[in-house]
Enzyme design. Structure first.
Site, short mmCIF file in Angstrom:
data_model
loop_
_atom_site.label_atom_id
_atom_site.label_comp_id
_atom_site.label_asym_id
_atom_site.label_seq_id
_atom_site.Cartn_x
_atom_site.Cartn_y
_atom_site.Cartn_z
N ARG A 100 0.85 -1.12 0.13
CA ARG A 100 0.05 -0.04 0.22
C ARG A 100 0.83 1.39 0.05
NH1 ARG A 100 -5.24 1.52 3.49
NH2 ARG A 100 -6.02 0.02 2.23
N HIS A 127 -7.48 0.64 -6.29
CA HIS A 127 -7.90 -0.31 -4.94
C HIS A 127 -8.24 -1.63 -5.26
CE1 HIS A 127 -7.90 -1.22 -0.76
NE2 HIS A 127 -8.69 -0.58 -0.41
N GLN A 130 -10.05 -4.11 -2.67
CA GLN A 130 -11.26 -3.75 -2.19
C GLN A 130 -12.46 -3.92 -3.25
OE1 GLN A 130 -12.17 -1.85 0.92
NE2 GLN A 130 -14.15 -2.45 0.19
N ASP A 224 -17.28 6.83 -0.60
CA ASP A 224 -16.09 6.84 0.17
C ASP A 224 -15.99 8.18 0.76
OD1 ASP A 224 -13.35 6.14 0.78
OD2 ASP A 224 -12.62 6.53 -1.20
N CYS A 265 -16.40 1.45 1.30
CA CYS A 265 -15.26 0.73 1.49
C CYS A 265 -14.79 0.81 3.13
CB CYS A 265 -14.02 1.07 0.49
SG CYS A 265 -13.80 2.77 0.56
N ARG A 293 -12.91 -8.97 3.07
CA ARG A 293 -11.87 -8.45 2.38
C ARG A 293 -10.67 -9.48 2.83
NH1 ARG A 293 -10.00 -3.31 2.38
NH2 ARG A 293 -8.26 -4.44 0.96
N1 NVA Z 1 -10.01 6.86 -0.86
C1 NVA Z 1 -9.59 6.55 0.45
C2 NVA Z 1 -9.64 4.78 0.34
C3 NVA Z 1 -9.62 4.29 1.82
C4 NVA Z 1 -9.93 2.88 1.83
C5 NVA Z 1 -7.98 6.69 0.64
O1 NVA Z 1 -7.45 6.69 -0.55
O2 NVA Z 1 -7.75 7.21 1.64
N1 CP Z 2 -11.17 -0.27 3.02
C1 CP Z 2 -9.86 0.04 3.22
O1 CP Z 2 -8.83 -0.21 2.53
O2 CP Z 2 -9.50 0.16 4.44
P1 CP Z 2 -8.34 0.19 5.42
O3 CP Z 2 -7.53 1.66 4.94
O4 CP Z 2 -8.63 0.23 6.91
O5 CP Z 2 -7.51 -0.73 5.05
#
Ligand code: NVA
Ligand code: CP
Length: 313
Positions: A100, A127, A130, A224, A265, A293
């Site tokens: 990530r 993502h 997800q 989101d 998500c 997940r």
């Molecule tokens: N759009 C959000 C998704 C988190 C799972 C982010 O990138 O922070």
């Molecule tokens: N939805 C998701 O990816 O959550 P986290 O940021 O907690 O991993």
């Protein structure tokens, strides 16, 4: 396909394979306990995570393997060692890697130099893990036929909006993304890639700027956070103002089908992108999504390690 770097790399057949096995893991989490016996999976994150980290670590443990969690300041990568050298070293010690981070190009580069499977656990653009959990949830709730249904996303044109369009296109679905025009709309290149895939699958891909139009007749209303990880704090007030008309509330839900559901998500900010009554209401599928997940990540690891995903040709 060695890696899962981008949602668009998945074929419809790959998605079906992953979702089928994920369902089997849901009924029997220890179904393939030998898959990672004696093996290790590196999980490297330069952004926070609750679900993806917990899902990944437990997925590896349930496959009989050893997760190695690494934060950005744990590796020499943060001090200037190259991605290529890091990829070669991790490949020598681990059997797969979940990453990530911010830049999609860094994940692509890691995949290029690693000899082990690399899985994208979220970037600024995409993502994929997800979306696989989301479609597991959609199939579980509505069945596998997308015909006559509309799947709508509301709010920021971020990584989730891009992935929602692309995965919807792969699934041959009618997907709509409703965002403001301009800076907070999805990337043009993500829209173009989704449209190109849609031509081959019969999907209908739309980007609109009116929340009500998107909600009308939708079976799924998805949103989101408005401020993603890495978004500049300096744009918060402008962004919240621009996005406020895309909040998913009871009146927007009413425009959906009689059986419409809410998805997110997570993490969520109640009373920003979604009203408390919707996210905590009877039509909300958020907990199913979150708990799918682990099983989807288990399934991705299982099939990538066996070389069973073909990718889009
Ligand atoms: N759009 C959000 C998704 C988190 C799972 C982010 O990138 O922070
Ligand atoms: N939805 C998701 O990816 O959550 P986290 O940021 O907690 O991993």
């Amino acid at each position: 396909m060695k890696d899962l770097l981008r949602t668009e790399h998945l074929s419809r057949g790959d998605v079906d394979t992953i979702l089928t096995t994920a369902r089997e893991f849901a009924s029997n989490p220890l179904k393939a306990i030998q898959t990672l016996a004696g093996k290790s999976v590196a999980i490297y994150m330069t952004k926070p995570s609750t679900r993806t980290r917990l899902a990944s670590e437990t997925a590896v443990a349930h496959l009989g393997g050893h997760p190695i969690f690494l934060r950005s300041d744990d590796l020499q990568l943060g001090r200037g060692e190259t991605i290529a050298d890091t990829a070669r070293i991790i490949s020598g010690f681990a059997d797969a890697m979940i990453i990530r981070t911010f830049k999609q190009s860094d994940v692509d580069e890691l995949g290029r130099f690693a000899t082990i499977p690399v899985i994208n656990g979220l970037t600024d653009e995409d993502h994929p893990t997800q979306l696989l959990a989301d479609w597991t949830t959609i199939f579980e709730h509505f069945g596998a036929s997308v015909a006559g249904r509309k799947f709508a996303y509301f709010g920021d044109g971020n990584n989730m909006a891009n992935s929602w369009l692309i995965m919807g296109a792969i699934m041959g679905a009618h997907v709509v993304v409703a965002t403001p025009e301009g800076r907070f709309a999805p990337d043009l290149s993500a829209i173009e890639r989704a449209e190109a895939i849609a031509k081959t699958t019969g999907a209908k891909v739309e980007v609109v700027h009116d929340a009500k139009e998107a909600a009308r007749g939708a079976s799924v209303l998805y949103t989101d956070v408005w401020m993603s990880m890495g978004d500049p704090e300096s744009e918060r007030s402008e962004k919240i103002k621009a996005l406020s008309r895309f909040k998913v509330d009871d009146s927007l839900m009413q425009l959906g089908t009689a059986d419409a559901v809410f998805m997110h998500c997570l993490p969520a900010h109640r009373e920003e992108e979604v009203s408390t009554s919707v996210i905590d209401g009877a039509r909300s599928l958020i907990w199913r999504q979150a708990f799918h997940r682990r099983t989807t990540i288990q399934s991705i690891l299982f099939h990538l390690l066996r070389g069973e995903l073909s990718g889009r040709q």
